[in-house]
Design a protein around this motif. Structure first.
Motif, PDB file in Angstrom:
ATOM      1  N   ALA A   4       0.830  -1.212   0.000  1.00 16.28           N
ATOM      2  CA  ALA A   4       0.000   0.000   0.000  1.00 16.28           C
ATOM      3  C   ALA A   4       0.864   1.261   0.000  1.00 16.28           C
ATOM      4  O   ALA A   4       0.539   2.237  -0.681  1.00 16.28           O
ATOM      5  CB  ALA A   4      -0.931  -0.006   1.207  1.00 16.28           C
ATOM      6  N   ALA A   5       1.961   1.224   0.737  1.00 12.21           N
ATOM      7  CA  ALA A   5       2.847   2.391   0.784  1.00 12.21           C
ATOM      8  C   ALA A   5       3.394   2.726  -0.597  1.00 12.21           C
ATOM      9  O   ALA A   5       3.601   3.888  -0.937  1.00 12.21           O
ATOM     10  CB  ALA A   5       3.997   2.143   1.768  1.00 12.21           C
ATOM     11  N   LEU A   6       3.603   1.696  -1.406  1.00 12.97           N
ATOM     12  CA  LEU A   6       4.146   1.892  -2.752  1.00 12.97           C
ATOM     13  C   LEU A   6       3.062   2.089  -3.811  1.00 12.97           C
ATOM     14  O   LEU A   6       3.363   2.273  -4.979  1.00 12.97           O
ATOM     15  CB  LEU A   6       5.015   0.694  -3.132  1.00 12.97           C
ATOM     16  CG  LEU A   6       6.287   0.554  -2.300  1.00 12.97           C
ATOM     17  CD1 LEU A   6       6.916  -0.808  -2.512  1.00 12.97           C
ATOM     18  CD2 LEU A   6       7.262   1.667  -2.632  1.00 12.97           C
ATOM     19  N   LYS A   7       1.811   1.996  -3.378  1.00 15.41           N
ATOM     20  CA  LYS A   7       0.663   2.165  -4.273  1.00 15.41           C
ATOM     21  C   LYS A   7       0.685   1.160  -5.418  1.00 15.41           C
ATOM     22  O   LYS A   7       0.410   1.476  -6.568  1.00 15.41           O
ATOM     23  CB  LYS A   7       0.586   3.596  -4.796  1.00 15.41           C
ATOM     24  CG  LYS A   7       0.406   4.607  -3.698  1.00 15.41           C
ATOM     25  CD  LYS A   7       0.348   6.023  -4.221  1.00 15.41           C
ATOM     26  CE  LYS A   7       0.176   6.956  -3.039  1.00 15.41           C
ATOM     27  NZ  LYS A   7       0.801   8.221  -3.206  1.00 15.41           N
ATOM     28  N   LEU A   8       1.033  -0.090  -5.076  1.00 17.74           N
ATOM     29  CA  LEU A   8       1.045  -1.170  -6.056  1.00 17.74           C
ATOM     30  C   LEU A   8      -0.195  -2.024  -5.879  1.00 17.74           C
ATOM     31  O   LEU A   8      -0.636  -2.261  -4.756  1.00 17.74           O
ATOM     32  CB  LEU A   8       2.273  -2.074  -5.850  1.00 17.74           C
ATOM     33  CG  LEU A   8       3.639  -1.496  -6.140  1.00 17.74           C
ATOM     34  CD1 LEU A   8       4.723  -2.474  -5.707  1.00 17.74           C
ATOM     35  CD2 LEU A   8       3.782  -1.174  -7.611  1.00 17.74           C
ATOM     36  N   THR A   9      -0.749  -2.493  -6.970  1.00 18.29           N
ATOM     37  CA  THR A   9      -1.831  -3.471  -6.883  1.00 18.29           C
ATOM     38  C   THR A   9      -1.215  -4.839  -6.590  1.00 18.29           C
ATOM     39  O   THR A   9      -0.007  -5.039  -6.733  1.00 18.29           O
ATOM     40  CB  THR A   9      -2.640  -3.555  -8.188  1.00 18.29           C
ATOM     41  OG1 THR A   9      -1.795  -4.122  -9.208  1.00 18.29           O
ATOM     42  CG2 THR A   9      -3.165  -2.188  -8.630  1.00 18.29           C
ATOM     43  N   VAL A  10      -2.070  -5.787  -6.205  1.00 21.62           N
ATOM     44  CA  VAL A  10      -1.603  -7.149  -5.957  1.00 21.62           C
ATOM     45  C   VAL A  10      -0.973  -7.716  -7.227  1.00 21.62           C
ATOM     46  O   VAL A  10       0.085  -8.345  -7.188  1.00 21.62           O
ATOM     47  CB  VAL A  10      -2.762  -8.040  -5.459  1.00 21.62           C
ATOM     48  CG1 VAL A  10      -2.361  -9.496  -5.410  1.00 21.62           C
ATOM     49  CG2 VAL A  10      -3.233  -7.582  -4.090  1.00 21.62           C
ATOM     50  N   ARG A  11      -1.611  -7.484  -8.362  1.00 18.33           N
ATOM     51  CA  ARG A  11      -1.073  -7.998  -9.630  1.00 18.33           C
ATOM     52  C   ARG A  11       0.265  -7.364  -9.983  1.00 18.33           C
ATOM     53  O   ARG A  11       1.175  -8.028 -10.476  1.00 18.33           O
ATOM     54  CB  ARG A  11      -2.071  -7.778 -10.761  1.00 18.33           C
ATOM     55  CG  ARG A  11      -3.229  -8.726 -10.698  1.00 18.33           C
ATOM     56  CD  ARG A  11      -4.130  -8.570 -11.878  1.00 18.33           C
ATOM     57  NE  ARG A  11      -5.227  -9.514 -11.772  1.00 18.33           N
ATOM     58  CZ  ARG A  11      -6.196  -9.607 -12.620  1.00 18.33           C
ATOM     59  NH1 ARG A  11      -6.230  -8.815 -13.680  1.00 18.33           N
ATOM     60  NH2 ARG A  11      -7.157 -10.483 -12.450  1.00 18.33           N
TER      61      ARG A  11
END
Length: 139
Positions: A4-11
């Motif tokens: 979440a901190a990196l604003k990445l999705t699971v995919r």
């Protein structure tokens, strides 16, 4: 928390780390005891993106913080996606050069820009994931 901190999705995290997205979800939801290799792959990508893991102390529990190299790369100017440059990056990665080392090369985009491209460009993201999964070419 780190994803979440990196604003990445699971995919996106799955593609970058080589860990299947469903496995990432199960790990995050504490529905499985993760394999050491999966945790190592995730930790490696988080560190490469500039996160640092912090142990609990008297003031706060464990967590993640952005390391000094993250702040430094965030100041670099983003470059628009260029397929030719992306293909060169993939070639370097296939030769065993890390993404961080590629970003340090002359005329290459910053590490932050390369990860932005990986988030936004399916082909580039999948190539990085493929190389992370199978490893560099053996010559």
């Amino acid at each position: 928390m780190a994803r979440a901190a990196l604003k990445l999705t699971v995919r996106e995290l799955g593609a970058l780390s080589g860990v299947h997205a469903a496995t990432v979800t199960r790990i995050e939801n504490e529905q499985t005891k993760p394999h050491e290799a999966s945790m190592r792959a995730l930790a490696d990508i988080f560190r490469e993106l500039g996160l640092r893991f912090v142990a609990a102390d008297d003031l706060a529990g464990p967590g993640v913080r952005f390391g000094p190299d993250y702040k430094e790369t965030e100041k670099m100017e983003a470059v628009d996606y260029d397929q030719g440059v992306a293909e060169s990056v993939v070639d370097w990665l296939e030769e065993g050069v890390s993404l961080t080392e590629v970003a340090r090369k002359k005329d290459m985009p910053s590490r932050t820009t390369l990860y932005k491209w990986a988030r936004e460009q399916k082909w580039f993201r999948e190539e990085i994931g493929r190389i992370r999964t199978i490893g560099p070419k053996n010559i």
